[in-house]
Design a protein around this motif. Structure first.
Motif, PDB file in Angstrom:
ATOM      1  N   TRP A  33     -74.607  -1.804  -1.784  1.00  0.00           N
ATOM      2  CA  TRP A  33     -75.577  -1.212  -2.705  1.00  0.00           C
ATOM      3  C   TRP A  33     -76.978  -1.772  -2.527  1.00  0.00           C
ATOM      4  O   TRP A  33     -77.951  -1.167  -2.962  1.00  0.00           O
ATOM      5  CB  TRP A  33     -75.097  -1.340  -4.141  1.00  0.00           C
ATOM      6  N   ILE A  34     -77.111  -2.942  -1.896  1.00  0.00           N
ATOM      7  CA  ILE A  34     -78.435  -3.471  -1.551  1.00  0.00           C
ATOM      8  C   ILE A  34     -78.511  -3.504  -0.029  1.00  0.00           C
ATOM      9  O   ILE A  34     -77.723  -4.161   0.637  1.00  0.00           O
ATOM     10  CB  ILE A  34     -78.652  -4.885  -2.117  1.00  0.00           C
ATOM     11  N   SER A  35     -79.500  -2.830   0.482  1.00  0.00           N
ATOM     12  CA  SER A  35     -79.628  -2.754   1.938  1.00  0.00           C
ATOM     13  C   SER A  35     -80.421  -3.942   2.473  1.00  0.00           C
ATOM     14  O   SER A  35     -81.101  -4.652   1.729  1.00  0.00           O
ATOM     15  CB  SER A  35     -80.331  -1.451   2.329  1.00  0.00           C
ATOM     16  N   THR A  36     -80.354  -4.147   3.753  1.00  0.00           N
ATOM     17  CA  THR A  36     -81.129  -5.216   4.375  1.00  0.00           C
ATOM     18  C   THR A  36     -82.615  -4.916   4.313  1.00  0.00           C
ATOM     19  O   THR A  36     -83.434  -5.828   4.326  1.00  0.00           O
ATOM     20  CB  THR A  36     -80.705  -5.402   5.840  1.00  0.00           C
ATOM     21  N   ASN A  37     -82.940  -3.664   4.189  1.00  0.00           N
ATOM     22  CA  ASN A  37     -84.337  -3.261   4.062  1.00  0.00           C
ATOM     23  C   ASN A  37     -84.925  -3.812   2.751  1.00  0.00           C
ATOM     24  O   ASN A  37     -86.086  -4.195   2.701  1.00  0.00           O
ATOM     25  CB  ASN A  37     -84.437  -1.730   4.107  1.00  0.00           C
ATOM     26  N   PHE A  38     -84.117  -3.844   1.693  1.00  0.00           N
ATOM     27  CA  PHE A  38     -84.564  -4.396   0.412  1.00  0.00           C
ATOM     28  C   PHE A  38     -84.951  -5.868   0.585  1.00  0.00           C
ATOM     29  O   PHE A  38     -85.960  -6.326   0.069  1.00  0.00           O
ATOM     30  CB  PHE A  38     -83.449  -4.249  -0.628  1.00  0.00           C
ATOM     31  N   PHE A  39     -84.107  -6.627   1.274  1.00  0.00           N
ATOM     32  CA  PHE A  39     -84.401  -8.041   1.494  1.00  0.00           C
ATOM     33  C   PHE A  39     -85.632  -8.228   2.365  1.00  0.00           C
ATOM     34  O   PHE A  39     -86.405  -9.164   2.159  1.00  0.00           O
ATOM     35  CB  PHE A  39     -83.189  -8.747   2.121  1.00  0.00           C
ATOM     36  N   ALA A  89     -88.744 -10.318   0.626  1.00  0.00           N
ATOM     37  CA  ALA A  89     -88.351 -11.650   1.083  1.00  0.00           C
ATOM     38  C   ALA A  89     -89.134 -12.752   0.361  1.00  0.00           C
ATOM     39  O   ALA A  89     -88.552 -13.737  -0.108  1.00  0.00           O
ATOM     40  CB  ALA A  89     -88.531 -11.767   2.589  1.00  0.00           C
ATOM     41  N   ILE A  90     -90.438 -12.594   0.258  1.00  0.00           N
ATOM     42  CA  ILE A  90     -91.269 -13.622  -0.366  1.00  0.00           C
ATOM     43  C   ILE A  90     -90.911 -13.764  -1.849  1.00  0.00           C
ATOM     44  O   ILE A  90     -90.776 -14.880  -2.371  1.00  0.00           O
ATOM     45  CB  ILE A  90     -92.763 -13.306  -0.180  1.00  0.00           C
ATOM     46  N   THR A  91     -90.719 -12.656  -2.524  1.00  0.00           N
ATOM     47  CA  THR A  91     -90.362 -12.691  -3.944  1.00  0.00           C
ATOM     48  C   THR A  91     -89.000 -13.352  -4.142  1.00  0.00           C
ATOM     49  O   THR A  91     -88.824 -14.171  -5.049  1.00  0.00           O
ATOM     50  CB  THR A  91     -90.330 -11.263  -4.513  1.00  0.00           C
ATOM     51  N   ALA A 105     -88.304 -16.780  -6.130  1.00  0.00           N
ATOM     52  CA  ALA A 105     -87.362 -16.812  -7.250  1.00  0.00           C
ATOM     53  C   ALA A 105     -86.284 -17.869  -7.017  1.00  0.00           C
ATOM     54  O   ALA A 105     -85.922 -18.619  -7.929  1.00  0.00           O
ATOM     55  CB  ALA A 105     -86.729 -15.442  -7.445  1.00  0.00           C
ATOM     56  N   LEU A 106     -85.778 -17.951  -5.800  1.00  0.00           N
ATOM     57  CA  LEU A 106     -84.773 -18.956  -5.462  1.00  0.00           C
ATOM     58  C   LEU A 106     -85.340 -20.369  -5.607  1.00  0.00           C
ATOM     59  O   LEU A 106     -84.683 -21.260  -6.149  1.00  0.00           O
ATOM     60  CB  LEU A 106     -84.266 -18.721  -4.037  1.00  0.00           C
ATOM     61  N   PHE A 107     -86.569 -20.557  -5.163  1.00  0.00           N
ATOM     62  CA  PHE A 107     -87.227 -21.862  -5.265  1.00  0.00           C
ATOM     63  C   PHE A 107     -87.379 -22.275  -6.729  1.00  0.00           C
ATOM     64  O   PHE A 107     -87.065 -23.405  -7.106  1.00  0.00           O
ATOM     65  CB  PHE A 107     -88.599 -21.819  -4.576  1.00  0.00           C
ATOM     66  N   PHE A 108     -87.848 -21.357  -7.580  1.00  0.00           N
ATOM     67  CA  PHE A 108     -88.032 -21.682  -8.990  1.00  0.00           C
ATOM     68  C   PHE A 108     -86.701 -21.933  -9.696  1.00  0.00           C
ATOM     69  O   PHE A 108     -86.618 -22.790 -10.576  1.00  0.00           O
ATOM     70  CB  PHE A 108     -88.821 -20.587  -9.708  1.00  0.00           C
ATOM     71  N   MET A 109     -85.673 -21.223  -9.310  1.00  0.00           N
ATOM     72  CA  MET A 109     -84.354 -21.483  -9.887  1.00  0.00           C
ATOM     73  C   MET A 109     -83.861 -22.869  -9.494  1.00  0.00           C
ATOM     74  O   MET A 109     -83.301 -23.597 -10.324  1.00  0.00           O
ATOM     75  CB  MET A 109     -83.349 -20.413  -9.446  1.00  0.00           C
ATOM     76  N   MET A 110     -84.068 -23.267  -8.252  1.00  0.00           N
ATOM     77  CA  MET A 110     -83.647 -24.598  -7.811  1.00  0.00           C
ATOM     78  C   MET A 110     -84.444 -25.695  -8.528  1.00  0.00           C
ATOM     79  O   MET A 110     -83.884 -26.725  -8.911  1.00  0.00           O
ATOM     80  CB  MET A 110     -83.801 -24.727  -6.296  1.00  0.00           C
TER      81      MET A 110
END
Length: 115
Positions: free
Chosen positions: A23-29, A33-35, A39-44
């Motif tokens: 349901w999520i394509s590689t094109n979405f990533f 990518a930066i977002t 988001a991953l950085f802030f969660m960590m």
């Protein structure tokens, strides 16, 4: 009728993509990518900060408990010291005044008189 078939087919298509994990394509990533990295950085950062705060709070509670124990022991030792100091000062005064008083080895008895 054709719209219902298209809507049903689209619903089935979305459902099958979710079930199959597509349901999520590689094109979405690629587009986000930066977002996603931010988001991953802030969660960590949030998780590590929360862990650090919890460990420091536990350390503070442990140290406060130890401080209460030390304060209690300090008060107990101070009262014992003060009682010994008063007793030795009284003994010294009795000796210098030559009153002939001595420290009793046995505690005093109370005598009860009944009619």
């Amino acid at each position: 009728m054709a719209k219902k078939k298209v809507a049903a087919k689209k619903r089935d298509n979305v459902f099958s993509k979710v079930v199959q994990g597509r349901w999520i394509s590689t094109n979405f990533f690629a587009r986000n990518a930066i977002t996603l990295i931010a988001a991953l950085f802030f969660m960590m950062v949030y998780i590590s900060n929360k862990y650090e705060c919890q460990t420091k709070m536990e350390t503070i509670q442990r140290l406060e408990h130890q401080l209460e124990i030390v304060k209690t022991e300090s008060v107990r030792e101070r009262s014992r010291y003060m009682s010994r100091t008063r007793e030795s000062a009284m003994n010294a005064m009795i000796d210098t005044l030559r009153l002939g008083l001595e420290v009793q080895e046995r505690p005093p008895f109370s005598i009860k008189y009944s009619h």
